[in-house]
Design a protein around this motif. Sequence first.
Motif, PDB file in Angstrom:
ATOM      1  N   SER A  47      48.566  48.384  47.434  1.00 38.33           N
ATOM      2  CA  SER A  47      47.497  47.399  47.621  1.00 38.33           C
ATOM      3  C   SER A  47      47.905  46.041  47.051  1.00 38.33           C
ATOM      4  N   LEU A  51      48.354  42.498  48.984  1.00 36.91           N
ATOM      5  CA  LEU A  51      47.663  41.276  48.550  1.00 36.91           C
ATOM      6  C   LEU A  51      48.674  40.152  48.284  1.00 36.91           C
TER       7      LEU A  51
ATOM      8  N   VAL B  49      40.682  51.475  40.250  1.00 33.96           N
ATOM      9  CA  VAL B  49      41.359  50.187  40.420  1.00 33.96           C
ATOM     10  C   VAL B  49      41.568  49.901  41.906  1.00 33.96           C
ATOM     11  N   SER B  50      41.967  50.942  42.640  1.00 33.34           N
ATOM     12  CA  SER B  50      42.262  50.753  44.064  1.00 33.34           C
ATOM     13  C   SER B  50      41.022  50.328  44.848  1.00 33.34           C
ATOM     14  N   LEU B  53      40.706  46.596  44.288  1.00 35.09           N
ATOM     15  CA  LEU B  53      41.745  45.878  45.037  1.00 35.09           C
ATOM     16  C   LEU B  53      41.425  45.872  46.533  1.00 35.09           C
ATOM     17  N   LYS B  54      40.875  46.995  47.006  1.00 31.32           N
ATOM     18  CA  LYS B  54      40.491  47.082  48.423  1.00 31.32           C
ATOM     19  C   LYS B  54      39.441  46.019  48.750  1.00 31.32           C
ATOM     20  N   PHE B  56      39.220  43.077  47.480  1.00 29.82           N
ATOM     21  CA  PHE B  56      39.953  41.821  47.694  1.00 29.82           C
ATOM     22  C   PHE B  56      40.683  41.850  49.033  1.00 29.82           C
ATOM     23  N   GLU B  57      41.278  42.999  49.358  1.00 28.61           N
ATOM     24  CA  GLU B  57      41.973  43.105  50.657  1.00 28.61           C
ATOM     25  C   GLU B  57      41.008  42.887  51.810  1.00 28.61           C
ATOM     26  N   ALA B  92      47.083  41.791  36.758  1.00 24.37           N
ATOM     27  CA  ALA B  92      47.813  41.853  38.035  1.00 24.37           C
ATOM     28  C   ALA B  92      47.552  40.596  38.866  1.00 24.37           C
ATOM     29  N   GLU B  95      49.615  37.869  37.555  1.00 21.73           N
ATOM     30  CA  GLU B  95      51.023  38.032  37.947  1.00 21.73           C
ATOM     31  C   GLU B  95      51.253  37.598  39.393  1.00 21.73           C
ATOM     32  N   LEU B  96      50.207  37.723  40.209  1.00 16.94           N
ATOM     33  CA  LEU B  96      50.321  37.303  41.611  1.00 16.94           C
ATOM     34  C   LEU B  96      50.002  35.817  41.785  1.00 16.94           C
ATOM     35  N   GLY B  97      49.709  35.148  40.677  1.00 16.44           N
ATOM     36  CA  GLY B  97      49.407  33.723  40.755  1.00 16.44           C
ATOM     37  C   GLY B  97      47.990  33.433  41.234  1.00 16.44           C
ATOM     38  N   PRO B 134      42.631  33.081  47.382  1.00 15.35           N
ATOM     39  CA  PRO B 134      43.988  32.761  47.874  1.00 15.35           C
ATOM     40  C   PRO B 134      44.545  33.870  48.766  1.00 15.35           C
ATOM     41  N   PHE B 135      44.010  35.064  48.633  1.00 13.32           N
ATOM     42  CA  PHE B 135      44.500  36.165  49.469  1.00 13.32           C
ATOM     43  C   PHE B 135      44.135  35.964  50.925  1.00 13.32           C
ATOM     44  N   LYS B 136      43.016  35.287  51.177  1.00 13.13           N
ATOM     45  CA  LYS B 136      42.638  35.086  52.577  1.00 13.13           C
ATOM     46  C   LYS B 136      42.757  33.633  52.997  1.00 13.13           C
ATOM     47  N   GLU B 138      45.218  31.691  52.855  1.00 12.78           N
ATOM     48  CA  GLU B 138      46.458  31.395  53.563  1.00 12.78           C
ATOM     49  C   GLU B 138      46.645  32.263  54.801  1.00 12.78           C
TER      50      GLU B 138
END
Lengths: 222, 158
Positions: A47, A51, B49-50, B53-54, B56-57, B92, B95-97, B134-136, B138
């Motif tokens: 995941s 992302l 956690v997943s 995260l989902k 956000f996805e 996390a 870490e991904l900015g 920022p995940f969506k 861009e």
Amino acid sequence: MIIAERKPINEIMDMVKDAKRILVLGCRGCVTVCSAGGEREVEILASLIRLGKQKAGQEVSTIEATLVRQCDKEYIDSMDQWDGQYDAIVSMACGVGVNFIANLRPMAKVYPGVNTVSFGGSAEQGVWSEQCAGCGNCVLHLTGGLCPVARCAKSLMNGPCGGSVGGRCEIHKDVPCIWQSIHDKLVRIDNKEGLAAIAPIRDWSTAGHGGPRKTVRNDLTV
Amino acid sequence: MSFTPNIQAFCCHYTSQQTLAEGPQGLLADGFPKSVTIHRLVCTGKLEVSTILKAFEDGADGVYVAGCPLDKCHNLMGSQRAAKRVAAIKKALAELGVEPERIEMYHLERGFHPGFVKAAQEMDERITTLGPSPFKAELSSLPAQTKLMPSGCQGGAK
């Protein structure tokens, strides 16, 4: 068991920056027990990779899978089912698994998803501590079952050193001096000979200083 | 350009009792922002956690978790566990900015309490200020036919 922890996700993203199809591969062995690279961690890492790719504006697809072990050829062979479906593999097994995939699948780009940390045990929920260094010449029968190779900062064979203060190691107040613990244990079990023994200069060739180690059991080979 | 955030809230049974009693219209009347979608759980300790995260996805601009006070969780340690998982996701995201403030943990009193509405308002204001995820954000720069989501999971050797 082998203790590992996931690498920072930005480090992993850099490894797979050119990959569009990624196989995130867990292991049901040690890394599942220490919650670093089992099914749940594979799901989380996949995941995060998606992302990260989305943020970078890159397309990606992931396959999530977990092998029984990544340190046996028969399980690595089972990866045939995903042939042609990935550009890169992120293995969440210990370094052994990554090496096995690299050995057995010469054309595959395989990257480590975890840092392999130590041979250790679960001290408490969520805490693992190093207990063994895999030095190849066990001396635990002489030290009350407590390992000076792994648990002494200097791997001393005759301790403690002058940095032992109040039963703690000079490197950090949270680190017990294992030689203090060894002496205490030998007193408790009344091992006077062990207390007085002086260990000879150690041959470290079994600890990897003589090159990569190989174990052969002729009674098991075919 | 106006921006209406997509905020997903994961709330335990006890901190979100107000939603049952008042219903959506009652909550809106209390000032609960329309941008927040509530997911009720038996306990935030159950939240994976997943799952976050989902969210956000799936396009969330922000996510928050509302559980019992740290020392008064109905299930003893559920909200403590949730807080640690939220902290792991903050790390996390950093870490991904991505701004770690896009996810938050709230420890709220049970039942009817102004804190429940206030937490939603705070997240609405925060995420509106931060802007789209920022995940969506861009994603729009990609060709429309580009496939971004995973093709699905496949089990490994059993």
